[in-house]
Design an enzyme around this catalytic site. Structure first.
Site, PDB file in Angstrom:
ATOM      1  N   HIS A  24      -9.904 -47.304 -62.081  1.00 44.45           N
ATOM      2  CA  HIS A  24      -9.471 -46.172 -62.915  1.00 44.45           C
ATOM      3  C   HIS A  24      -8.021 -45.733 -62.675  1.00 44.45           C
ATOM      4  O   HIS A  24      -7.714 -44.645 -62.232  1.00 44.45           O
ATOM      5  CB  HIS A  24     -10.451 -44.988 -62.905  1.00 44.45           C
ATOM      6  CG  HIS A  24     -10.872 -44.397 -61.596  1.00 44.45           C
ATOM      7  ND1 HIS A  24      -9.997 -43.886 -60.688  1.00 44.45           N
ATOM      8  CD2 HIS A  24     -12.110 -44.202 -61.082  1.00 44.45           C
ATOM      9  CE1 HIS A  24     -10.665 -43.403 -59.677  1.00 44.45           C
ATOM     10  NE2 HIS A  24     -11.942 -43.582 -59.872  1.00 44.45           N
ATOM     11  N   HIS A  79     -23.393 -39.852 -53.641  1.00 46.37           N
ATOM     12  CA  HIS A  79     -22.394 -39.680 -54.704  1.00 46.37           C
ATOM     13  C   HIS A  79     -22.867 -40.452 -55.918  1.00 46.37           C
ATOM     14  O   HIS A  79     -23.356 -41.573 -55.784  1.00 46.37           O
ATOM     15  CB  HIS A  79     -21.061 -40.239 -54.173  1.00 46.37           C
ATOM     16  CG  HIS A  79     -19.897 -40.136 -55.089  1.00 46.37           C
ATOM     17  ND1 HIS A  79     -19.746 -39.158 -56.033  1.00 46.37           N
ATOM     18  CD2 HIS A  79     -18.777 -40.922 -55.189  1.00 46.37           C
ATOM     19  CE1 HIS A  79     -18.594 -39.330 -56.677  1.00 46.37           C
ATOM     20  NE2 HIS A  79     -17.995 -40.394 -56.185  1.00 46.37           N
ATOM     21  N   GLU A  81     -20.997 -41.430 -58.649  1.00 48.08           N
ATOM     22  CA  GLU A  81     -20.057 -42.273 -59.394  1.00 48.08           C
ATOM     23  C   GLU A  81     -20.619 -43.700 -59.420  1.00 48.08           C
ATOM     24  O   GLU A  81     -21.257 -44.166 -58.473  1.00 48.08           O
ATOM     25  CB  GLU A  81     -18.651 -42.224 -58.772  1.00 48.08           C
ATOM     26  CG  GLU A  81     -17.601 -42.739 -59.749  1.00 48.08           C
ATOM     27  CD  GLU A  81     -16.157 -42.415 -59.352  1.00 48.08           C
ATOM     28  OE1 GLU A  81     -15.927 -41.856 -58.267  1.00 48.08           O
ATOM     29  OE2 GLU A  81     -15.253 -42.747 -60.149  1.00 48.08           O
ATOM     30  N   ASP A  83     -19.712 -46.698 -59.068  1.00 49.08           N
ATOM     31  CA  ASP A  83     -19.497 -47.768 -58.084  1.00 49.08           C
ATOM     32  C   ASP A  83     -20.503 -47.692 -56.937  1.00 49.08           C
ATOM     33  O   ASP A  83     -20.685 -48.669 -56.210  1.00 49.08           O
ATOM     34  CB  ASP A  83     -18.053 -47.774 -57.554  1.00 49.08           C
ATOM     35  CG  ASP A  83     -17.555 -46.423 -57.109  1.00 49.08           C
ATOM     36  OD1 ASP A  83     -18.069 -45.395 -57.572  1.00 49.08           O
ATOM     37  OD2 ASP A  83     -16.632 -46.375 -56.272  1.00 49.08           O
ATOM     38  N   HIS A 145     -15.002 -36.383 -53.536  1.00 53.53           N
ATOM     39  CA  HIS A 145     -14.011 -35.960 -54.516  1.00 53.53           C
ATOM     40  C   HIS A 145     -14.640 -35.604 -55.876  1.00 53.53           C
ATOM     41  O   HIS A 145     -13.917 -35.365 -56.851  1.00 53.53           O
ATOM     42  CB  HIS A 145     -12.958 -37.077 -54.708  1.00 53.53           C
ATOM     43  CG  HIS A 145     -13.497 -38.298 -55.415  1.00 53.53           C
ATOM     44  ND1 HIS A 145     -12.964 -38.754 -56.601  1.00 53.53           N
ATOM     45  CD2 HIS A 145     -14.547 -39.114 -55.171  1.00 53.53           C
ATOM     46  CE1 HIS A 145     -13.613 -39.821 -57.024  1.00 53.53           C
ATOM     47  NE2 HIS A 145     -14.590 -40.061 -56.161  1.00 53.53           N
ATOM     48  N   ASP A 164     -17.060 -41.803 -50.124  1.00 52.65           N
ATOM     49  CA  ASP A 164     -15.676 -42.175 -50.437  1.00 52.65           C
ATOM     50  C   ASP A 164     -14.683 -41.765 -49.332  1.00 52.65           C
ATOM     51  O   ASP A 164     -13.608 -42.370 -49.212  1.00 52.65           O
ATOM     52  CB  ASP A 164     -15.231 -41.517 -51.750  1.00 52.65           C
ATOM     53  CG  ASP A 164     -15.724 -42.271 -52.975  1.00 52.65           C
ATOM     54  OD1 ASP A 164     -15.829 -43.510 -52.912  1.00 52.65           O
ATOM     55  OD2 ASP A 164     -15.992 -41.620 -53.992  1.00 52.65           O
ATOM     56  N   TYR A 192      -5.433 -45.042 -50.746  1.00 55.36           N
ATOM     57  CA  TYR A 192      -6.684 -44.526 -51.319  1.00 55.36           C
ATOM     58  C   TYR A 192      -6.634 -42.996 -51.380  1.00 55.36           C
ATOM     59  O   TYR A 192      -6.954 -42.385 -52.411  1.00 55.36           O
ATOM     60  CB  TYR A 192      -7.850 -44.989 -50.434  1.00 55.36           C
ATOM     61  CG  TYR A 192      -9.217 -44.679 -50.970  1.00 55.36           C
ATOM     62  CD1 TYR A 192      -9.934 -45.614 -51.699  1.00 55.36           C
ATOM     63  CD2 TYR A 192      -9.815 -43.445 -50.739  1.00 55.36           C
ATOM     64  CE1 TYR A 192     -11.187 -45.331 -52.186  1.00 55.36           C
ATOM     65  CE2 TYR A 192     -11.074 -43.151 -51.225  1.00 55.36           C
ATOM     66  CZ  TYR A 192     -11.752 -44.104 -51.941  1.00 55.36           C
ATOM     67  OH  TYR A 192     -13.009 -43.814 -52.432  1.00 55.36           O
ATOM     68  N   HIS A 223     -16.351 -47.635 -49.009  1.00 58.43           N
ATOM     69  CA  HIS A 223     -15.401 -48.677 -49.421  1.00 58.43           C
ATOM     70  C   HIS A 223     -14.667 -49.180 -48.186  1.00 58.43           C
ATOM     71  O   HIS A 223     -14.192 -48.384 -47.366  1.00 58.43           O
ATOM     72  CB  HIS A 223     -14.345 -48.136 -50.391  1.00 58.43           C
ATOM     73  CG  HIS A 223     -14.880 -47.688 -51.718  1.00 58.43           C
ATOM     74  ND1 HIS A 223     -15.376 -48.563 -52.657  1.00 58.43           N
ATOM     75  CD2 HIS A 223     -14.976 -46.460 -52.271  1.00 58.43           C
ATOM     76  CE1 HIS A 223     -15.753 -47.891 -53.730  1.00 58.43           C
ATOM     77  NE2 HIS A 223     -15.523 -46.622 -53.523  1.00 58.43           N
TER      78      HIS A 223
HETATM   79 FE1  FEO Z   1     -16.069 -41.708 -56.177  1.00 58.01          FE
HETATM   80 FE2  FEO Z   1     -16.234 -44.769 -54.734  1.00 58.01          FE
HETATM   81  O1  FEO Z   1     -16.638 -43.475 -56.023  1.00 58.01           O
END
Ligand code: FEO
Length: 391
Positions: A24, A79, A81, A83, A145, A164, A192, A223
């Site tokens: 993104h 989370h 999101e 991913d 986040h 994250d 990041y 990650h």
């Molecule tokens: Fe906020 Fe790695 O997704």
């Protein structure tokens, strides 16, 4: 596809994405990983987070090397999101009896993204789940986040699973920071933070206060590499970034049409070098905006140069300013400059954008018409001296 035991009873069962180059708006030249963790305790098997949807089979295969996936009792959703949450429906088709744990805001969001699992429990912050010898403690971290974000802490193992937070976009066969090298991982952790976490410094400070109260021997983000070394170092770096601490250095971001704004840029750099200020130059024609953000994070003085095109700034500068405004760096000194043929709006609008971001803008725009002459270049150099003295 092997799992990796990261400590007794705890396994990395995530996926490695060597192909990802765009996240993104953020370029990821080293790819990334989606880390999921399997905790195999005496009374329950728990999976903390899942992976991006196309990588579900990779995760499932790794889980299978440790336990039968049908035996998973708990799914923790730190989370929503995609991913991390993209594989939840597929996982729950296999682990049919699993109960899922999520923050209340996460529950609302997940219900919009996908059919909510049957056994989805919204947990308050501080909620504890016993799995046998181990305890999973959930702490909400809203806006670090996303509104739904939470972290999971395992006190018996001094293990923090912050999703994250503390992550980096690096794909590698290694799983630990010390196997790859602290400097390389720090570079990606900084990038990041600068591109994803920076707007939420105040919320990060709150999380860091909580983290400091916890004994921690391992931080396993969702990650990149896992921190079993340099934990104090990365917490210290995060503290610095979250409190907008910068270094006595300058960043010049610019675009140019026929080289006049570039001439001003070099005169400004000369002035900064005269004063011994380390100065990084980033041409918007040569650098992606996300690659400039680490320099924005570190630099106290930011000079922005653009000529005027069609009564405005060059589009590259508009794109950069849109991105920077969203990421909300604070406590910077800003300065705008540029050449123009007649209107001069480009540099003026850039100056206004600096003021809108709440940065100090102590000096007026440095504007020249057509090609700057020797006197104007000398003025640019003297202006840089003034800016350097303000650092
Ligand atoms: Fe906020 Fe790695 O997704």
């Amino acid at each position: 596809m092997q799992p990796v035991q990261i400590m007794p009873k705890v396994y990395w069962v995530g996926a490695i994405d060597y192909q990802l180059r765009y996240f993104h708006g953020y370029l990821t030249p080293r790819g990334t990983t989606y880390n999921a963790y399997l905790i195999v305790d005496e009374e329950a098997v728990t999976l903390v987070d899942t992976v991006k949807k196309p990588f579900f089979d990779q995760m499932l295969e790794r889980i299978r090397q440790v336990v039968d996936p049908e035996c998973i009792d708990h799914l923790v959703i730190n989370h929503v999101e995609m991913d991390h949450a993209g594989s939840i429906p597929s996982l729950l088709q296999v682990a049919k009896n699993a109960r899922s744990f999520i923050s209340p805001r996460g529950k609302k969001a997940l219900e919009r993204y996908q059919a909510a699992p049957d056994k989805l429990e919204a947990v308050p912050t501080g909620h504890e789940l016993k799995t046998g010898k181990l305890t999973l403690k959930f702490v909400h971290t809203p806006m670090v986040h996303w509104p739904d974000s939470m972290v999971t802490y395992v006190p018996e193992r001094k293990l923090l699973l912050p999703n994250d937070g503390f992550g980096q976009h690096i794909a590698s066969p290694e799983r630990f920071v010390d196997e790859v090298g602290y400097d390389k991982v720090l570079e990606e952790a900084l990038k990041y933070y600068a591109n994803i976490v920076m707007p939420y410094g105040d919320q990060v400070k709150g999380v860091l206060d909580t983290v400091r109260e916890l004994p921690i021997e391992m931080i396993a983000p969702s990650h990149g590499l896992i921190w079993r070394s340099h934990i104090g170092d990365i917490v210290e770096e995060y503290t610095k970034w979250a409190t907008h601490q910068t270094e006595k250095r300058a960043l010049i971001v610019y675009d140019t049409m026929w080289g006049s704004t570039e001439k001003l840029m070099y005169a400004l750099r000369q002035g900064l070098e005269d004063k011994g200020i380390p100065t990084v130059i980033r041409s918007l024609q040569a650098n992606h905006i996300s690659d400039i953000m680490p320099d924005v994070l570190r630099s106290r003085l930011i000079l922005l140069g653009t000529p005027t095109l069609n009564n405005g700034m060059l589009p590259n500068m508009g794109e950069f300013l849109t991105y920077v405004k969203g990421l909300r760096p604070k406590q910077r000194i800003g300065f705008a400059f540029g050449s123009h043929g007649w209107g001069g709006q480009g540099a003026r609008q850039t100056h206004e954008a600096i003021e809108e971001m709440g940065w100090d803008a102590p000096l007026p725009v440095l504007a020249t018409q057509y090609l700057p002459d020797a006197q104007e270049l000398e003025k640019a150099r003297a202006t840089a001296h003034q800016l350097a003295d303000m650092l």
